[in-house]
Design an enzyme around this catalytic site. Structure first.
Site, mmCIF file in Angstrom:
data_model
loop_
_atom_site.group_PDB
_atom_site.id
_atom_site.type_symbol
_atom_site.label_atom_id
_atom_site.label_comp_id
_atom_site.label_asym_id
_atom_site.label_seq_id
_atom_site.Cartn_x
_atom_site.Cartn_y
_atom_site.Cartn_z
ATOM 1 N N CYS A 33 19.548 16.891 11.643
ATOM 2 C CA CYS A 33 18.188 17.530 11.190
ATOM 3 C C CYS A 33 18.734 18.507 9.632
ATOM 4 C CB CYS A 33 17.958 18.807 11.711
ATOM 5 S SG CYS A 33 18.256 20.456 12.380
ATOM 6 N N HIS A 34 19.899 18.289 8.791
ATOM 7 C CA HIS A 34 20.295 18.903 8.170
ATOM 8 C C HIS A 34 21.272 17.876 7.503
ATOM 9 C CE1 HIS A 34 22.378 22.376 5.060
ATOM 10 N NE2 HIS A 34 21.088 22.287 5.512
ATOM 11 N N PHE A 35 20.404 17.456 6.166
ATOM 12 C CA PHE A 35 19.924 16.671 5.980
ATOM 13 C C PHE A 35 19.292 15.348 6.399
ATOM 14 C CE2 PHE A 35 20.965 19.790 3.135
ATOM 15 C CZ PHE A 35 19.609 20.834 2.781
#
Length: 172
Positions: A70-72
């Site tokens: 999720c990052h990124f």
């Protein structure tokens, strides 16, 4: 009685998160996913850059760690704030190791510098905490400098990490 060893396994760290390592009144580490280390490889009451205590811990890196998804998206990198939080976690863990009681809370940091990153291709993150001062009065507080290395290369530095142990956090 504090379980005071020079090193701790992942299971020991998980026990700390359940309140089993330093007793019912001792500080706890967070549980996964926020537990940011797999083992503590060295803890001493002397040593470090200021000869007032030293902690070294490690996190094994693999591409399946939760934050890479999720990052990124398309540019996976471990959030720098997680490395900073790991250093705060270790300051609080050390205070419990010394016999301190209370709930750990990060109180600040003087300066943080990021000069690199943790990618999913990395193998290991190493945290090094150099204690400058321990206050053991009404408030128990640790003051330390920290370093984060990825595969042996220094990528973050933090000066004046502060963590306190509180008997009552309702007014915090």
């Amino acid at each position: 009685m504090v379980d005071k060893r020079e090193s701790y396994t992942k299971e020991d760290l998980l026990a700390s998160g359940r309140g089993e390592l330093f007793g019912a009144k001792g500080p706890q580490l967070p549980a996964p996913n926020m537990l940011m280390m797999d083992r503590v490889v060295k803890m001493t009451e002397t040593g470090g850059n200021f000869d007032k205590g030293y902690v070294e811990a490690e996190l094994d890196i693999n591409p399946d760690l939760w934050f890479f998804g999720c990052h990124f998206i398309g540019d996976p990198v471990m959030p720098g704030c997680l490395g900073l939080d790991a250093m705060w976690q270790l300051v609080g863990f050390y205070l419990g190791w010394l016999g301190g009681e209370g709930k750990g809370r990060a109180l600040g940091v003087g300066e943080v510098k990021f000069t690199g990153q943790v990618l999913p291709t990395a193998r290991k993150v190493t945290y090094r905490i150099h204690f400058k001062r321990i206050v053991n009065r009404r408030l128990i507080m640790g003051l330390a400098d920290g370093e984060v290395l990825v595969d042996g290369r220094l990528i973050y530095t933090a000066h004046d990490l502060k963590v306190g142990l509180f008997q009552d956090t309702s007014a915090f």
